[in-house]
Design a protein around this motif. Structure first.
Motif, PDB file in Angstrom:
ATOM      1  N   THR A 251      40.652  39.192  39.388  1.00 40.77           N
ATOM      2  CA  THR A 251      39.691  38.122  39.595  1.00 40.77           C
ATOM      3  C   THR A 251      38.981  37.804  38.287  1.00 40.77           C
ATOM      4  OG1 THR A 251      37.787  37.437  40.973  1.00 40.77           O
ATOM      5  CG2 THR A 251      37.860  39.738  40.282  1.00 40.77           C
ATOM      6  N   THR A 252      38.434  36.597  38.191  1.00 42.01           N
ATOM      7  CA  THR A 252      37.776  36.137  36.965  1.00 42.01           C
ATOM      8  C   THR A 252      36.289  35.941  37.208  1.00 42.01           C
ATOM      9  OG1 THR A 252      39.782  35.003  36.234  1.00 42.01           O
ATOM     10  CG2 THR A 252      37.710  34.307  35.229  1.00 42.01           C
ATOM     11  N   VAL A 253      35.480  36.376  36.248  1.00 43.50           N
ATOM     12  CA  VAL A 253      34.042  36.099  36.294  1.00 43.50           C
ATOM     13  C   VAL A 253      33.829  34.614  36.007  1.00 43.50           C
ATOM     14  CG1 VAL A 253      31.802  36.572  35.226  1.00 43.50           C
ATOM     15  CG2 VAL A 253      33.442  38.438  35.578  1.00 43.50           C
ATOM     16  N   VAL A 254      33.217  33.916  36.955  1.00 45.61           N
ATOM     17  CA  VAL A 254      33.019  32.465  36.796  1.00 45.61           C
ATOM     18  C   VAL A 254      31.562  32.098  36.551  1.00 45.61           C
ATOM     19  CG1 VAL A 254      35.064  31.870  38.150  1.00 45.61           C
ATOM     20  CG2 VAL A 254      32.854  32.142  39.307  1.00 45.61           C
ATOM     21  N   SER A 255      30.653  33.068  36.811  1.00 47.43           N
ATOM     22  CA  SER A 255      29.239  32.771  36.621  1.00 47.43           C
ATOM     23  C   SER A 255      28.459  34.073  36.483  1.00 47.43           C
ATOM     24  CB  SER A 255      28.687  31.965  37.803  1.00 47.43           C
ATOM     25  OG  SER A 255      27.301  31.707  37.664  1.00 47.43           O
ATOM     26  N   THR A 256      27.398  34.041  35.652  1.00 50.82           N
ATOM     27  CA  THR A 256      26.451  35.154  35.535  1.00 50.82           C
ATOM     28  C   THR A 256      25.043  34.562  35.635  1.00 50.82           C
ATOM     29  OG1 THR A 256      26.541  34.993  33.116  1.00 50.82           O
ATOM     30  CG2 THR A 256      27.984  36.617  34.169  1.00 50.82           C
ATOM     31  N   PRO A 257      24.634  34.119  36.825  1.00 49.21           N
ATOM     32  CA  PRO A 257      23.375  33.380  36.962  1.00 49.21           C
ATOM     33  C   PRO A 257      22.126  34.191  36.659  1.00 49.21           C
ATOM     34  CG  PRO A 257      24.381  33.794  39.111  1.00 49.21           C
ATOM     35  CD  PRO A 257      25.366  34.218  38.087  1.00 49.21           C
ATOM     36  N   THR A 258      22.181  35.505  36.796  1.00 52.57           N
ATOM     37  CA  THR A 258      21.061  36.359  36.408  1.00 52.57           C
ATOM     38  C   THR A 258      21.623  37.527  35.608  1.00 52.57           C
ATOM     39  OG1 THR A 258      21.118  37.887  38.297  1.00 52.57           O
ATOM     40  CG2 THR A 258      19.928  35.801  38.607  1.00 52.57           C
ATOM     41  N   GLN A 259      20.740  38.361  35.089  1.00 50.97           N
ATOM     42  CA  GLN A 259      21.170  39.486  34.268  1.00 50.97           C
ATOM     43  C   GLN A 259      22.056  40.448  35.050  1.00 50.97           C
ATOM     44  OE1 GLN A 259      17.974  41.701  32.516  1.00 50.97           O
ATOM     45  NE2 GLN A 259      19.307  43.279  31.660  1.00 50.97           N
ATOM     46  N   ASP A 260      21.762  40.600  36.348  1.00 57.45           N
ATOM     47  CA  ASP A 260      22.474  41.597  37.145  1.00 57.45           C
ATOM     48  C   ASP A 260      23.515  41.012  38.094  1.00 57.45           C
ATOM     49  OD1 ASP A 260      20.999  43.651  36.000  1.00 57.45           O
ATOM     50  OD2 ASP A 260      19.385  43.468  37.488  1.00 57.45           O
ATOM     51  N   ARG A 261      23.438  39.706  38.373  1.00 60.07           N
ATOM     52  CA  ARG A 261      24.355  39.118  39.353  1.00 60.07           C
ATOM     53  C   ARG A 261      25.550  38.469  38.658  1.00 60.07           C
ATOM     54  NH1 ARG A 261      21.089  35.844  42.073  1.00 60.07           N
ATOM     55  NH2 ARG A 261      21.868  33.780  41.507  1.00 60.07           N
ATOM     56  N   VAL A 262      26.737  38.896  39.088  1.00 61.27           N
ATOM     57  CA  VAL A 262      27.991  38.362  38.549  1.00 61.27           C
ATOM     58  C   VAL A 262      28.765  37.740  39.703  1.00 61.27           C
ATOM     59  CG1 VAL A 262      30.221  39.002  37.560  1.00 61.27           C
ATOM     60  CG2 VAL A 262      28.113  39.984  36.624  1.00 61.27           C
ATOM     61  N   ILE A 263      29.297  36.558  39.480  1.00 60.99           N
ATOM     62  CA  ILE A 263      30.068  35.857  40.506  1.00 60.99           C
ATOM     63  C   ILE A 263      31.524  35.786  40.053  1.00 60.99           C
ATOM     64  CG2 ILE A 263      30.280  33.802  41.940  1.00 60.99           C
ATOM     65  CD1 ILE A 263      27.587  35.264  42.194  1.00 60.99           C
ATOM     66  N   VAL A 264      32.432  36.186  40.948  1.00 63.01           N
ATOM     67  CA  VAL A 264      33.863  36.125  40.657  1.00 63.01           C
ATOM     68  C   VAL A 264      34.543  35.167  41.623  1.00 63.01           C
ATOM     69  CG1 VAL A 264      33.938  38.443  39.688  1.00 63.01           C
ATOM     70  CG2 VAL A 264      34.327  38.128  42.144  1.00 63.01           C
ATOM     71  N   ASP A 265      35.797  34.816  41.298  1.00 67.90           N
ATOM     72  CA  ASP A 265      36.517  33.831  42.116  1.00 67.90           C
ATOM     73  C   ASP A 265      37.305  34.475  43.253  1.00 67.90           C
ATOM     74  OD1 ASP A 265      38.541  35.010  40.657  1.00 67.90           O
ATOM     75  OD2 ASP A 265      39.267  33.166  39.738  1.00 67.90           O
ATOM     76  N   ALA A 266      36.922  35.677  43.662  1.00 72.92           N
ATOM     77  CA  ALA A 266      37.546  36.351  44.804  1.00 72.92           C
ATOM     78  C   ALA A 266      36.498  36.541  45.889  1.00 72.92           C
ATOM     79  CB  ALA A 266      38.123  37.705  44.392  1.00 72.92           C
ATOM     80  N   GLY A 267      36.639  35.764  46.976  1.00 73.52           N
ATOM     81  CA  GLY A 267      35.721  35.881  48.093  1.00 73.52           C
ATOM     82  C   GLY A 267      36.412  36.479  49.303  1.00 73.52           C
ATOM     83  N   SER A 268      35.972  36.080  50.488  1.00 74.40           N
ATOM     84  CA  SER A 268      36.527  36.662  51.713  1.00 74.40           C
ATOM     85  C   SER A 268      37.984  36.269  51.932  1.00 74.40           C
ATOM     86  CB  SER A 268      35.691  36.238  52.925  1.00 74.40           C
ATOM     87  OG  SER A 268      35.733  34.830  53.105  1.00 74.40           O
ATOM     88  N   LYS A 269      38.420  35.159  51.322  1.00 71.96           N
ATOM     89  CA  LYS A 269      39.819  34.751  51.449  1.00 71.96           C
ATOM     90  C   LYS A 269      40.736  35.539  50.509  1.00 71.96           C
ATOM     91  CE  LYS A 269      39.053  30.039  53.151  1.00 71.96           C
ATOM     92  NZ  LYS A 269      39.206  28.596  52.864  1.00 71.96           N
ATOM     93  N   SER A 270      40.148  36.411  49.706  1.00 78.91           N
ATOM     94  CA  SER A 270      40.939  37.260  48.821  1.00 78.91           C
ATOM     95  C   SER A 270      40.748  38.742  49.103  1.00 78.91           C
ATOM     96  CB  SER A 270      40.575  36.991  47.356  1.00 78.91           C
ATOM     97  OG  SER A 270      40.819  35.651  46.992  1.00 78.91           O
TER      98      SER A 270
END
Length: 355
Positions: A251-270
């Motif tokens: 999976t790829t990191v697509v967003s880091t909106p806060t210092q501790d929160r990282v968003i990846v492109d793998a959700g419940s469908k993955s």
């Protein structure tokens, strides 16, 4: 299709380490050989004929499917010995079952006279015969007759019905009730023998208890699926280690909106939404303290507050899912990684099909 390096893969996708797959297949086959158990792998985990062929070449006696559509795909690939471990009812399904039985050595299960009656009717009309195992509830609380006496009675009903042949007993035991299940099966076996019905097959299984399979002294066969890939839940149960986990989500990191929160492109469908009693939806390699705390369909939210380092936007992460069987069914393809680091795109041929 062959990819020479990981950067050519589009995320999210499944990566399967071929070296680990081969090691997992070999290890449990050797265990079964040492304990005089025939091995019948459950293909619901990988749904890939190529892997079933490997399991058979390693020594497996046949395969276990859960759906007719799976069995049809594997029959098309040349697999000749198939067990379907689900009560099959209804005109359309039974018609396909008869056709399948003309192509392979087929065995099914039943836990009621109604299921047996429908099987008897269609196979009588086809002038054929179907092999049946009596499914027994030995503690898992799913399908199955509720007592050894009930198993005896259903075995007699199968034996007395047209076009049906009683061949034995089957259970999916609770992993913490193996010894009780073994005693249950032993009692059912004796009761069947008392009325002249000798079980040819006594089939049990389950990956969580696979290296405790020798406790089933009454069993002749062991069915197991997840062992080929393993997953985080099995690591948690001390069945394997993370080094034994062949399937991972890239999976790829697509967003880091806060210092501790990282968003990846793998959700419940993955990753699926299965928790299986665990905290979080997977294990992030190289970041063991990261917590995948929430999933939407396409987003995975990961808390890195307990980690000393953080990934950047564009970085790729490897996640070992909680439950590999479900994840495998969410993708059309896997990317099989060879020892030389290349990746082969392999279709998950039996995924997502109707019954």
């Amino acid at each position: 299709m062959i990819f020479n390096n990981i950067n050519q893969l589009e995320t999210p996708c499944i990566i399967v380490d071929d070296v680990i797959v081969e090691r997992n297949i070999s290890r449990f086959q050797q265990y079964c050989n040492e304990h005089n158990l025939t091995l019948r792998p459950h293909i619901k985990t990988h749904k890939i004929p190529e892997f079933a062929v490997r399991q058979l070449k390693a020594g497996a006696v046949g395969i276990n499917c859960q759906k007719i559509s799976e069995a049809e795909i594997f029959a098309d690939a040349g697999i000749k010995d198939i067990l379907i471990t689900f009560n099959i009812l209804g005109t359309e399904k039974l018609s396909r079952l008869v056709a399948l039985a003309q192509r392979v050595s087929l065995t099914v299960v039943a836990d009621s006279e109604e299921v047996v009656s429908q099987l008897s009717s269609v196979f009588t009309q086809a002038n054929s015969e179907i092999r049946i195992l009596v499914e027994c509830d030995t503690g898992a609380g799913r399908c199955g007759v509720q007592s050894p006496v009930d198993a005896q009675k259903l075995a007699q009903y199968i034996d007395s019905s047209n076009a049906t042949r009683f061949v034995g007993l089957l259970t999916y035991p609770h992993p913490k009730k193996s010894e009780t299940a073994n005693e249950w099966l032993g009692n059912a076996k004796k009761l069947c023998e008392d009325v002249g019905l000798t079980p040819e097959v006594i089939s049990t299984g389950g990956t969580p208890g696979l290296y405790n399979a020798s406790v089933f002294t009454e069993a002749t066969e062991y069915r197991v699926g997840t062992y080929i890939y393993n997953d985080r839940s099995l690591v948690h149960n001390n069945t394997c280690t993370f080094d034994d986990c062949a399937l991972k989500i890239l999976t790829t990191v697509v967003s880091t909106p806060t210092q501790d929160r990282v968003i990846v492109d793998a959700g419940s469908k993955s990753l699926s939404s299965d928790l299986l009693g665990l905290n979080g939806y997977g294990y992030v390699e190289k970041y063991p303290k990261a917590n995948i705390y929430a999933l939407s369909e396409e987003h995975g939210c990961i808390d890195f507050s307990e980690c000393e380092a953080r990934p950047k936007i564009g970085d790729q992460l490897h996640i070992i899912p909680n439950h590999s069987c479900v994840v495998s069914n969410l993708f059309d393809y896997i990317h099989l990684q060879s020892s030389d680091g290349t990746f082969k795109k392999v279709a998950v041929s039996a995924r997502g099909r109707v019954w």
